[in-house]
Design a protein around this motif. Structure first.
Motif, short mmCIF file in Angstrom:
data_model
loop_
_atom_site.label_atom_id
_atom_site.label_comp_id
_atom_site.label_asym_id
_atom_site.label_seq_id
_atom_site.Cartn_x
_atom_site.Cartn_y
_atom_site.Cartn_z
N UNK A 1 43.67 36.86 48.39
CA UNK A 1 43.11 38.01 47.68
C UNK A 1 44.12 39.14 47.55
N UNK A 2 44.85 39.41 48.62
CA UNK A 2 45.81 40.51 48.61
C UNK A 2 47.00 40.21 47.69
N UNK A 3 47.38 38.95 47.59
CA UNK A 3 48.54 38.57 46.79
C UNK A 3 48.20 38.48 45.31
N UNK A 4 46.94 38.24 45.00
CA UNK A 4 46.52 38.02 43.60
C UNK A 4 46.93 39.14 42.64
N UNK A 5 46.72 40.42 42.97
CA UNK A 5 47.14 41.45 42.01
C UNK A 5 48.65 41.59 41.90
N UNK A 6 49.39 41.26 42.95
CA UNK A 6 50.85 41.40 42.92
C UNK A 6 51.47 40.35 42.01
N UNK A 7 50.95 39.11 42.06
CA UNK A 7 51.51 38.04 41.23
C UNK A 7 50.79 37.92 39.89
N UNK A 8 49.73 38.74 39.70
CA UNK A 8 48.95 38.74 38.46
C UNK A 8 48.36 37.37 38.15
N UNK A 9 47.66 36.84 39.14
CA UNK A 9 47.07 35.52 39.00
C UNK A 9 45.76 35.59 38.22
#
Length: 331
Positions: free
Chosen positions: A139-147
């Motif tokens: 969940x935390x990585x999703x906005x950073x990698x724009x998934x």
């Protein structure tokens, strides 16, 4: 202002209802399964059986949960950790955590992109879920990698499969591995996906293992913030167009660190810490439920089986590589 709030109410109410069901079910199971896992499953069911809810009056509230509430929840996830806990397990546990986290992320990118032909966001999400802290890391990585939602849901699914497998296998292997309770706790905390799964596996091996395992795991969780910052920086250099289109600044990662420091240095009442922890669980559970509602099963099928294959390879790496590193550090 009032009109804006009214637009949010329906989606927030739906996510809240799914969170109630998820938290209740997790409590009934004694906390062995994270409510985040149940939330995405309930969200998937509702979103696919009643796809109309992702549109119209429901849309604004669900989007708020997936974006704003998610980031707030990740920031306050730091309430679970103190710097004192990390110091208690010593440099050995920190070294194992750093080696396994970094090697798992690098392996995820290399295997996912070169051998399995996955897109970057999917490889990184599966890697983050395996390397750091399961569904919360995804969940935390999703906005950073724009998934996309289906990429995130698939990554969470791999956490469910292999984290659960580890939860069952580790207690069975414990008598055969030749590790002390301290070393087994470090190994478990450094290689099992979810915090809840670490608690379950550690408890099955004894309180002495469980205590070290949880602290080792929370040390991995603390690394979430620097990983997100470095990942955002690396992606912006690798893909210059991200900067032109406003690359996301992971402010919630800095918030995460700030909460950890506050929890470590300030005399916060135990009741307040517990209340924040409780509210944060609800925030993340609502975010996961909202994510599930916007994920269509057809889109998951389009992602294919390769993310699961990647997660399986990373699971083998965590089990065998983690055992080798733990033996070396404990020797």
């Amino acid at each position: 202002m009032e009109h804006s709030i009214m637009k949010l109410i329906h989606g927030l109410a739906l996510a809240g209802l799914l969170a109630v069901l998820s938290v209740s079910l997790a409590e009934r199971m004694g906390g062995l399964v994270s409510p985040l896992i149940f939330a995405i499953l309930f969200g998937l069911a509702v979103g696919n059986l009643l796809p109309v809810i992702t549109q119209g009056k429901w849309h604004a509230g669900l989007e708020f949960c997936k974006k704003r509430l998610l980031r707030i929840g990740v920031a306050f996830y730091g309430i679970n950790i103190t710097l004192q806990q990390i110091a208690d397990v010593g440099a050995g546990a920190l070294l194992v955590d750093v080696l396994m986290l970094s090697s798992t992320l690098l392996l995820a990118w290399w295997l996912g992109r070169r051998w399995l032909g996955l897109d970057g966001p999917t490889a990184l999400l599966v890697g983050a879920g395996s390397a750091i802290c399961g569904a919360a890391a995804v969940l935390a990585t999703e906005p950073v990698v724009r998934a996309r939602p289906q990429q995130t849901a698939m990554a969470v699914g791999t956490v469910v499969v292999f984290g659960t497998l580890a939860m069952v296998i580790y207690p069975l292997l414990y008598p055969l591995l030749g590790l002390s309770p301290q070393a087994m706790g470090i190994y478990t905390g450094a290689t099992v996906h979810e915090v809840a799964q670490v608690v379950a596996a550690g408890s099955a091996m004894g309180d002495d293992v469980a205590q070290v395992a949880v602290i080792s795991k929370l040390t991995r969780v603390l690394m979430l913030a620097p990983v997100l910052v470095l990942l955002g920086w690396w992606l912006s250099r690798r893909e210059p167009d991200r900067t032109a289109s406003r690359a996301p600044l992971p402010w919630f990662a800095f918030g995460f660190v700030a909460v950890v420091i506050a929890n470590s240095l300030l005399p916060l009442p135990a009741g307040l810490v517990e209340q924040v922890r409780h509210i944060d669980t609800w925030a993340l559970t609502m975010a996961m439920a909202a994510l599930g509602t916007s994920t269509q099963l057809g889109a998951l099928r389009a992602v294919g089986i390769n993310p699961l294959l990647l997660a399986g390879m990373l699971f083998v790496h965590l089990c065998l590589g983690g055992l080798l590193v733990t033996h070396m550090v404990s020797a």
